[in-house]
Design an enzyme around this catalytic site. Sequence first.
Site, mmCIF file in Angstrom:
data_model
loop_
_atom_site.group_PDB
_atom_site.id
_atom_site.type_symbol
_atom_site.label_atom_id
_atom_site.label_comp_id
_atom_site.label_asym_id
_atom_site.label_seq_id
_atom_site.Cartn_x
_atom_site.Cartn_y
_atom_site.Cartn_z
ATOM 1 N N GLY A 1 0.865 -1.180 0.000
ATOM 2 C CA GLY A 1 0.000 0.000 0.000
ATOM 3 C C GLY A 1 0.894 1.219 0.000
ATOM 4 C CB ALA A 2 0.822 4.391 -1.904
ATOM 5 C CB ALA B 1 13.740 13.956 -8.919
ATOM 6 N N GLY C 1 6.554 0.435 -6.160
ATOM 7 C CA GLY C 1 6.995 0.896 -4.847
ATOM 8 C C GLY C 1 8.183 1.828 -4.892
ATOM 9 C CG ASP D 1 4.907 4.163 -2.585
ATOM 10 O OD1 ASP D 1 4.275 5.181 -2.925
ATOM 11 O OD2 ASP D 1 4.487 3.011 -2.788
ATOM 12 C CG ASN E 1 16.918 11.152 -7.908
ATOM 13 O OD1 ASN E 1 15.737 11.018 -8.186
ATOM 14 N ND2 ASN E 1 17.626 12.192 -8.326
#
Length: 315
Positions: free
Chosen positions: A31-32, A229, A252, A255, A279
């Site tokens: 789950g995030a 990013a 994932g 996250d 990153n």
Amino acid sequence: MVTLGETMALMHSGTIGSLAHLPSVELAIGGAESNLAIGLSRLGVPTAWVGRVGDDPLGMRVVREIRGEGVEVHCAVDPQRPTGLMIKSRPTGATTRVDYYRSGSAASAIAPADLPEQLIERAELLHISGITPLLSASAHATVLTAVRRAVATGATVSLDVNHRSRLGSRDHLAELLGEILEHVDILIGGPEELALLAPEIDASAPSELLEALTRPGRQVVAKLGPDGAAALAEGRLHEAAGHVVDVVDTVGAGDAFVAGYLSAHLEGLGVPQQLERANACGALACTVPGDWEGAPRPHELAALLAGGSADPVSR
């Protein structure tokens, strides 16, 4: 740090091929928000997760796994609704498929009353994602309540847009998030996700998206996958390159990226250092199967940032 959302039982295939033909699956959880909570806990950030599960063995597993990672768990047990389920498979070596069975789940009934008293008031940071508001009207109300409580006590609010198209459309999510966006201090998403909040800007222009969504005091972060990013904060654009790793499982990784970014933020590091850690965390998460199992611990993170192997564990 406090977060809230749905964690499901996760069935996944250990080999490549369609689930129509594979003979077996393995059981885990995912789950995030709990992926994020585990990532932060491994990096030394005291973290609490609020959720709901069914009164079933899968719910017991969800609670045990998250608590076993050092996360403070506040989880209601619903005797009427089941724990949600997702099934992850790799139809080919280059593709991953995720199917959700979460309609009517225990977590979809999360309500403001499930938020413990004084939990958010004791937090430095509240993190939410765009997944929870789409679960149900009560889940949306819970997110709104949590944000208002955080704002009232001066806590930082972070949002990972994290759009799940099977839960709702881009327009619907934009409408729901519009009610809280003004309170968000750290806004994170991929270009396509950020573009749903700024539809007048093309997703192929990340820097323009960051500019359109910036506000005084807000950091806007674009997750660019292998390209690294970028973040806009206090009028300055910061960019950080990604890492070259042997990718095993990308689910994932986003996250883990957010966990790295927020942990560095809570330590008071500058935006360039936040991006660097984010990153690295995202890259390391890709080198291990599972939604959260690859979230790095400090020594693993240090090894990659020092120029070591993407998998710093000696065997």
